[in-house]
Scaffold this active site. Structure first.
Site, PDB file in Angstrom:
ATOM      1  N   HIS A 268       0.835  -1.215   0.000  1.00 13.82           N
ATOM      2  CA  HIS A 268       0.000   0.000   0.000  1.00 13.82           C
ATOM      3  C   HIS A 268       0.871   1.267   0.000  1.00 13.82           C
ATOM      4  CE1 HIS A 268      -3.307  -2.722   0.524  1.00 13.82           C
ATOM      5  NE2 HIS A 268      -2.933  -3.072   1.737  1.00 13.82           N
ATOM      6  N   ASP A 319      -4.816  -8.403  -3.211  1.00 16.18           N
ATOM      7  CA  ASP A 319      -5.126  -8.173  -1.800  1.00 16.18           C
ATOM      8  C   ASP A 319      -6.388  -8.885  -1.314  1.00 16.18           C
ATOM      9  OD1 ASP A 319      -5.229  -7.156   0.763  1.00 16.18           O
ATOM     10  OD2 ASP A 319      -5.135  -5.063   0.209  1.00 16.18           O
TER      11      ASP A 319
HETATM   12  C1  NGQ Z   1      -5.396  -7.782   6.263  1.00 18.30           C
HETATM   13  N1  NGQ Z   1      -6.038  -5.970   4.816  1.00 18.30           N
HETATM   14  O1  NGQ Z   1      -4.444  -8.149   6.954  1.00 18.30           O
HETATM   15  O2  NGQ Z   1      -6.124  -8.558   5.661  1.00 18.30           O
HETATM   16  C2  NGQ Z   1      -5.635  -6.305   6.148  1.00 18.30           C
HETATM   17  C3  NGQ Z   1      -6.698  -5.890   7.134  1.00 18.30           C
HETATM   18  C4  NGQ Z   1      -5.392  -4.950   9.057  1.00 18.30           C
HETATM   19  C5  NGQ Z   1      -5.700  -4.817   4.288  1.00 18.30           C
HETATM   20  N2  NGQ Z   1      -4.901  -4.066   4.968  1.00 18.30           N
HETATM   21  C6  NGQ Z   1      -6.282  -6.042   8.544  1.00 18.30           C
HETATM   22  N3  NGQ Z   1      -6.164  -4.437   3.124  1.00 18.30           N
HETATM   23  O3  NGQ Z   1      -4.700  -4.301   8.287  1.00 18.30           O
HETATM   24  O4  NGQ Z   1      -5.373  -4.761  10.263  1.00 18.30           O
HETATM   25 ZN    ZN Z   2      -3.159  -7.039   2.788  1.00 16.69          ZN
END
Ligand code: NGQ
Ligand code: ZN
Length: 446
Positions: A268, A319
């Site tokens: 990101h 993602d």
């Molecule tokens: C994840 N996803 O680890 O799946 C994360 C969400 C977080 C994204 N960052 C959970 N898109 O970052 O705490």
């Molecule tokens: Zn992720």
């Protein structure tokens, strides 16, 4: 076995009437300006397969199911995460394998030939480890073996719910380990991958929210080589919390406190200032941009034009897997910049078209980030090849990529490691994988 293409994108540029002679999993020879031989499999446009540098395969199970306001005062990334955690609470290793196989079939059908799986769902539903520590990673490896996509497994270390070592929440119980348990888990992952062709093992501190500075140091000691991936600066509240904790912005803190180099993928990095962007470029790390998910979750727009101006590198990832489409990731990356700057062809560089620039950069950056460096279709490289349909309308060269990305264009066939996995746009196991996926979703929603 040989493949013949009307035209192919080779490291030196476009070539016509190209025969690619397979030698097992690799490209044995490339003949340019060669007529097809009897028995050659004939196709239109050959491209190297793209790396998908960031996937949470299990999240494919909630694709399209979190698009109604859920009752939170503010529906955003954090309320989406609550919905995602509810899914996390229910999945078995069999479910994860079925869902991951669906995601990997869609990746291959879209032209992705390697997945970077940022894998953090480690434990059983009660938060206790499985008897076999890497049981869930084995489910991912099984989905990779079954579908044929190459795998870079990034086992994730997760310990905290926020900056400064905040205790993890109940909803995070399936992710959390200490360093000693994680070392065993990662060693087990290495064993699991041993039987998988071209697999790569990396390491992934989940985010600066989830890992303390001491833990980050310990993780790097555990994994002296191979890819290092981290989520960073995706959301403004994360930037604010990092500033409150350290006085530094997330990317700034990371560049100041970790040996960020070309092993690293900063996933990101949405909210960065010019100095941070310059630091990323100087480090030779890859920014892992996930345009569809970043749009879906309302993250913000990464300044991709400025990254390229500073000599920085990027790759693309699917993602959350809300929609799996390589061409669409690239298109949305450019369109975000157009909407922001009210200009066209913002990411075109080096006198090439936008589609060509996006494709070349995502290929190189994605390969670097996944520990599978590639300059594309060349002798000795893995035979990871994507064939696009030809329209027969006279488009040639970079216009073929531009049309695939911005207009119309379908992936026709895909070979991964010399094996044809997709034909007529369909994966060879499409029917069985879809049927099992649907059964799994029906059970999960019951
Ligand atoms: C994840 N996803 O680890 O799946 C994360 C969400 C977080 C994204 N960052 C959970 N898109 O970052 O705490
Ligand atoms: Zn992720």
């Amino acid at each position: 076995m040989s493949l013949w293409f009307e035209t192919a994108l080779l490291p030196g540029g476009w070539a016509h009437e190209v025969r690619i002679v397979l030698a097992g999993m690799r490209i044995g020879a490339i003949e340019i300006g060669a007529p097809p031989q009897p028995g050659d499999s004939r196709h239109g446009v050959a491209l190297p397969g793209l790396p998908n540098l960031h996937s949470h395969a299990f999240q494919r199970a909630m694709a399209g199911l979190a698009e109604a306001p859920g009752g939170a005062a503010r529906d955003d990334f954090w309320s989406w995460r609550e919905a995602m955690y509810r899914l996390v609470g229910r999945l078995t290793p069999e479910d994860v394998c079925a869902v991951a196989a669906m995601a990997y079939v869609e990746m291959l059908e879209a032209g992705f030939t390697r997945a970077g799986e940022f894998h953090y769902l480690h434990h059983d539903v009660d938060g206790r480890g499985y008897g076999e520590p890497a049981r869930m990673a084995a489910a991912i490896a099984e989905a990779s073996a079954e579908t044929g996509i190459a795998l870079t497994l990034l086992p994730v270390f997760y310990a905290h719910a926020g900056f400064g070592g905040v205790a993890p929440s109940h909803a995070q119980r399936r992710f959390v380990t200490d360093i000693a348990d994680f070392a065993r888990l990662r060693a087990d992952c290495a064993t699991t991958l041993a039987g998988l062709d071209d697999a790569v093992l990396g390491v992934a501190p989940h985010s600066l929210r989830a890992v303390t500075p001491e833990q980050l140091t310990a993780l790097l000691a555990l994994a002296p080589d191979g890819p290092v991936h981290i989520h960073i600066a995706e959301q403004l509240p994360e930037v604010a919390a990092c500033l409150a904790w350290s006085g530094r912005r997330p990317v700034e803190w990371l560049l100041d406190n970790a040996p960020v180099d070309e092993r690293w993928c900063l996933v990101h990095a949405t909210h960065v200032e010019p100095g941070e962007l310059a630091g990323i470029a100087a480090s030779a790390a890859v920014v892992g941009i996930c345009p569809i998910t970043e749009a879906n979750l309302g993250d913000g727009l990464f300044p991709a034009g400025a990254l390229l101006d500073g000599g920085g590198r990027f790759g693309i990832g699917s993602d959350s897997n809300v929609r799996i489409d390589a061409a669409e990731e690239l298109r949305l990356l450019e369109y975000g910049q157009r909407l922001l700057h009210r200009q066209r062809n913002v990411l075109a560089r080096d006198g090439r078209s936008t589609g060509r620039t996006l494709f070349d950069r995502a290929l190189a950056g994605g390969g670097q980030a996944l520990g599978a460096r590639t300059s594309g279709l060349e002798v000795g490289a893995p035979a990871d090849i994507v064939a696009l349909e030809v329209d027969g309308d006279g488009a040639a060269g970079d216009a073929l990529l531009d049309r695939w990305i911005f207009a119309r264009g379908r992936v026709d066939a895909v070979w991964r490691g010399g094996r044809q996995l997709v034909g007529g746009g369909r994966h060879v196991a499409h029917e069985t994988v879809v049927a099992r996926y649907r059964r799994t979703l029906r059970r999960l929603s019951a």
